[in-house]
Design an enzyme around this catalytic site. Structure first.
Site, PDB file in Angstrom:
ATOM      1  N   ARG A  24      -5.255   8.925  -5.796  1.00  0.00           N
ATOM      2  CA  ARG A  24      -6.070   8.498  -6.937  1.00  0.00           C
ATOM      3  C   ARG A  24      -6.597   9.695  -7.715  1.00  0.00           C
ATOM      4  O   ARG A  24      -6.672   9.672  -8.949  1.00  0.00           O
ATOM      5  CB  ARG A  24      -7.204   7.589  -6.442  1.00  0.00           C
ATOM      6  CG  ARG A  24      -6.680   6.191  -6.059  1.00  0.00           C
ATOM      7  CD  ARG A  24      -7.638   5.478  -5.123  1.00  0.00           C
ATOM      8  NE  ARG A  24      -7.258   4.084  -4.880  1.00  0.00           N
ATOM      9  CZ  ARG A  24      -6.303   3.688  -4.017  1.00  0.00           C
ATOM     10  NH1 ARG A  24      -5.604   4.576  -3.337  1.00  0.00           N
ATOM     11  NH2 ARG A  24      -6.048   2.394  -3.843  1.00  0.00           N
ATOM     12  N   SER A 164      -5.012  -6.615  -1.164  1.00  0.00           N
ATOM     13  CA  SER A 164      -4.251  -5.365  -1.257  1.00  0.00           C
ATOM     14  C   SER A 164      -4.881  -4.452  -2.296  1.00  0.00           C
ATOM     15  O   SER A 164      -4.966  -4.794  -3.480  1.00  0.00           O
ATOM     16  CB  SER A 164      -2.798  -5.667  -1.649  1.00  0.00           C
ATOM     17  OG  SER A 164      -2.197  -4.507  -2.172  1.00  0.00           O
ATOM     18  N   ASP A 312      -3.897  -0.126   8.252  1.00  0.00           N
ATOM     19  CA  ASP A 312      -2.973   0.965   8.616  1.00  0.00           C
ATOM     20  C   ASP A 312      -3.175   1.430  10.063  1.00  0.00           C
ATOM     21  O   ASP A 312      -2.350   2.179  10.588  1.00  0.00           O
ATOM     22  CB  ASP A 312      -3.157   2.160   7.669  1.00  0.00           C
ATOM     23  CG  ASP A 312      -2.664   1.855   6.264  1.00  0.00           C
ATOM     24  OD1 ASP A 312      -1.900   0.881   6.084  1.00  0.00           O
ATOM     25  OD2 ASP A 312      -3.054   2.571   5.325  1.00  0.00           O
ATOM     26  N   LYS A 339       5.027  -3.249   5.312  1.00  0.00           N
ATOM     27  CA  LYS A 339       4.632  -1.835   5.201  1.00  0.00           C
ATOM     28  C   LYS A 339       5.899  -0.962   5.261  1.00  0.00           C
ATOM     29  O   LYS A 339       6.992  -1.461   5.065  1.00  0.00           O
ATOM     30  CB  LYS A 339       3.634  -1.499   6.316  1.00  0.00           C
ATOM     31  CG  LYS A 339       2.293  -2.246   6.164  1.00  0.00           C
ATOM     32  CD  LYS A 339       1.561  -1.816   4.928  1.00  0.00           C
ATOM     33  CE  LYS A 339       0.243  -2.535   4.759  1.00  0.00           C
ATOM     34  NZ  LYS A 339      -0.388  -2.252   3.471  1.00  0.00           N
ATOM     35  N   ARG A 343       5.936  -3.623  10.796  1.00  0.00           N
ATOM     36  CA  ARG A 343       5.148  -3.027  11.891  1.00  0.00           C
ATOM     37  C   ARG A 343       4.843  -4.009  13.019  1.00  0.00           C
ATOM     38  O   ARG A 343       4.464  -3.578  14.117  1.00  0.00           O
ATOM     39  CB  ARG A 343       3.871  -2.384  11.341  1.00  0.00           C
ATOM     40  CG  ARG A 343       4.160  -1.120  10.565  1.00  0.00           C
ATOM     41  CD  ARG A 343       2.919  -0.432  10.018  1.00  0.00           C
ATOM     42  NE  ARG A 343       3.300   0.789   9.314  1.00  0.00           N
ATOM     43  CZ  ARG A 343       2.523   1.418   8.438  1.00  0.00           C
ATOM     44  NH1 ARG A 343       1.315   0.944   8.153  1.00  0.00           N
ATOM     45  NH2 ARG A 343       2.944   2.518   7.856  1.00  0.00           N
ATOM     46  N   ARG A 385       3.398   6.038  10.706  1.00  0.00           N
ATOM     47  CA  ARG A 385       2.340   5.504  11.590  1.00  0.00           C
ATOM     48  C   ARG A 385       2.913   5.038  12.940  1.00  0.00           C
ATOM     49  O   ARG A 385       2.231   5.036  13.951  1.00  0.00           O
ATOM     50  CB  ARG A 385       1.564   4.400  10.890  1.00  0.00           C
ATOM     51  CG  ARG A 385       0.977   4.871   9.564  1.00  0.00           C
ATOM     52  CD  ARG A 385      -0.362   4.286   9.219  1.00  0.00           C
ATOM     53  NE  ARG A 385      -0.761   4.755   7.896  1.00  0.00           N
ATOM     54  CZ  ARG A 385      -1.404   5.895   7.643  1.00  0.00           C
ATOM     55  NH1 ARG A 385      -1.751   6.692   8.631  1.00  0.00           N
ATOM     56  NH2 ARG A 385      -1.721   6.251   6.411  1.00  0.00           N
TER      57      ARG A 385
HETATM   58  C1  S3P Z   1      -3.402   1.812   0.184  1.00  0.00           C
HETATM   59  C2  S3P Z   1      -3.622   0.512   0.456  1.00  0.00           C
HETATM   60  C3  S3P Z   1      -3.077  -0.174   1.631  1.00  0.00           C
HETATM   61  C4  S3P Z   1      -2.535   0.779   2.691  1.00  0.00           C
HETATM   62  C5  S3P Z   1      -1.793   1.915   2.102  1.00  0.00           C
HETATM   63  C6  S3P Z   1      -2.634   2.676   1.095  1.00  0.00           C
HETATM   64  C7  S3P Z   1      -3.991   2.372  -1.042  1.00  0.00           C
HETATM   65  O1  S3P Z   1      -2.056  -1.030   1.199  1.00  0.00           O
HETATM   66  O2  S3P Z   1      -1.736   0.092   3.607  1.00  0.00           O
HETATM   67  O3  S3P Z   1      -1.413   2.826   3.132  1.00  0.00           O
HETATM   68  O4  S3P Z   1      -4.105   3.611  -1.146  1.00  0.00           O
HETATM   69  O5  S3P Z   1      -4.378   1.586  -1.923  1.00  0.00           O
HETATM   70  P1  S3P Z   1      -2.431  -2.519   0.704  1.00  0.00           P
HETATM   71  O6  S3P Z   1      -3.782  -2.432   0.101  1.00  0.00           O
HETATM   72  O7  S3P Z   1      -1.387  -2.916  -0.261  1.00  0.00           O
HETATM   73  O8  S3P Z   1      -2.455  -3.315   1.975  1.00  0.00           O
END
Ligand code: S3P
Length: 426
Positions: A24, A164, A312, A339, A343, A385
């Site tokens: 980000r 998500s 995660d 994922k 998983r 992971r």
């Molecule tokens: C993430 C959100 C998660 C996570 C990923 C990173 C992010 O996915 O599993 O490793 O940085 O927004 P979801 O929010 O789609 O589950």
């Protein structure tokens, strides 16, 4: 790579920067005006893919070991890339960048590796299209490669069927450019780093329960971002410290944002010796040092709104459950199937090979703990992971545990094996 049983783990480590926050910081810095400086940036392959994508759109990004510096191009200053954007293995890059690209004045295509080409993109194509975006899956299978023709967007309210942060963030980033107000409601609250960081960059964004709302602004302003250590990476050493006998580990500078701290709450419920020390706020994110020592553990049920806060960490929590007395039930976690690998299947197959009592369900797994584990050959399925979880399982299993495709840890934790070696005193 081979792992064997250990009788103790001791020491203090500082784990690398948070993957979600690092992505980000690059994205928001690139579309802000002025300079953004990022310290403790995660030099993992996924975050490097994000840097590469924005560099290809004309953003000047200097990546030095101690600091990443971005000269932002402003909200409307990205340039059409001359070639396809390569997102590598990164779902976060793919989904978040799509929200930004949908609103640009140019067209582009993006693609990534074999795993990315199987991950569901309908979840962003649908809401972005409702906002007016012109985005399509080039093979018509709702996966990457994606072709995006930037256009004018309008705000919507979206009830997301999944919790998500990637979906939520794609919509909010598109909303930053859209006419009117954009809001997203999730079934459960997912990680909120986008909301926290975008606000620091000057966005008009607010949250109420599981709804986040954004209105367009004329500019974002570059910031200094200090990235906390990634709790998802700390999780491997939290579990190692709990399950390897005679262990005491101090993990410094870990982000404990309440939308990410599910593993800490679960470890406490399981009776684990875990202490949070020196709790503080750094650049708007909650941070602490985490101390763990070997513990007798009991089973738990993990379901509902805690799931997105530890999504995660479920692979490594499955290893933890193998060492806990009783039946651990993990449910409401069907997201695990989409994922970097499936998983649920990969954990169940590999742990079964090691002698664990584990079975898959439609939306999770059921594990009866305290069955002795023995070494086996584990295929990581190129999922970082999975590789790290089984490296820890190898420390409590009899015999040798061999991990195939072990170097995929470079995605989120390039120094993982060195840090592990240090803690086992090798
Ligand atoms: C993430 C959100 C998660 C996570 C990923 C990173 C992010 O996915 O599993 O490793 O940085 O927004 P979801 O929010 O789609 O589950």
């Amino acid at each position: 790579m081979i792992f064997t049983k250990k009788s103790s783990m001791k020491g203090k480590i500082s784990i690398p920067g948070d993957k979600s926050i690092s992505h980000r910081a690059i994205m928001f810095g690139s579309i802000a005006e002025g300079t953004t400086e990022i310290t403790n940036f995660l030099q993992g392959a996924d975050c490097l893919s994000t840097i590469d994508c924005f560099s290809k759109m004309g953003v000047e990004i200097e990546n030095k070991a101690d600091k990443v510096t971005i000269k932002g191009n402003g909200l409307h200053g990205l340039k059409a890339p001359k070639e396809m954007l390569d997102v590598g293995n990164s779902g976060t890059t793919t989904r978040l960048i799509s929200g930004i690209l949908a609103a640009q004045s140019f067209s582009c295509t993006l693609n990534g590796d074999e795993s990315i080409q199987k991950r569901p993109m309908k979840r962003i194509i649908k809401p972005l299209s409702l906002m007016g975006a012109d985005i399509k899956s080039m093979r018509g299978n709702d996966c990457a490669p994606l072709e995006i023709h930037g256009t004018t967007l309008h705000g919507i309210h979206y009830d997301s069927p999944v919790a998500s942060a990637q979906v939520k963030s794609a919509i909010l980033l598109a909303g930053l450019y859209a006419k009117g107000e954009t809001s997203v409601t999730e079934p459960y609250l997912s990680r909120n780093h986008t909301e926290l960081m975008l606000k620091c960059f000057g966005a008009d964004i607010s949250s109420n329960d599981t709804t986040a709302t954004i209105k367009p602004v004329t500019r974002l302003t570059g910031q200094k971002v200090i990235v906390p250590g990634d709790i998802s990476s700390a999780a491997y050493f939290i579990v190692a410290g709990l399950v390897v006998p005679n262990s005491e580990i101090l993990i410094e500078n870990v982000g404990i944002n309440p939308t990410r701290d599910g593993i800490i709450r679960i470890v406490k419920q399981m009776g684990g010796n875990i202490e949070l020390l020196n709790e503080r706020t750094v650049a708007g994110e909650a941070v602490a040092d985490i101390f763990v020592k070997s513990s007798d553990l009991k089973a738990v049920t993990i379901s509902g709104n805690i799931i997105p806060t530890l999504i995660d960490e479920i692979p490594i929590i499955a290893i933890l459950a193998c060492m806990a007395e009783g039946e651990t039930v993990i449910k409401d976690a069907a997201e695990l199937k989409v994922k970097e690998s499936n998983r649920i299947d990969v954990m169940v197959n590999n742990l079964s090979k090691m002698g664990a009592d584990i079975r898959a369900t439609d939306d999770g797994m059921i594990i009866t703990g305290c069955k002795p584990l023995h070494g086996a050959t584990i295929n990581s399925n190129a999922d970082h992971r999975i590789a790290m979880s089984f490296a820890i399982a190898g420390l409590v299993a009899d015999g040798e545990t061999e991990i195939v495709d072990a170097d995929c840890v470079k995605i989120s934790y390039p120094d993982f094996y060195n840090d592990l070696e240090y803690l086992v005193g090798a």
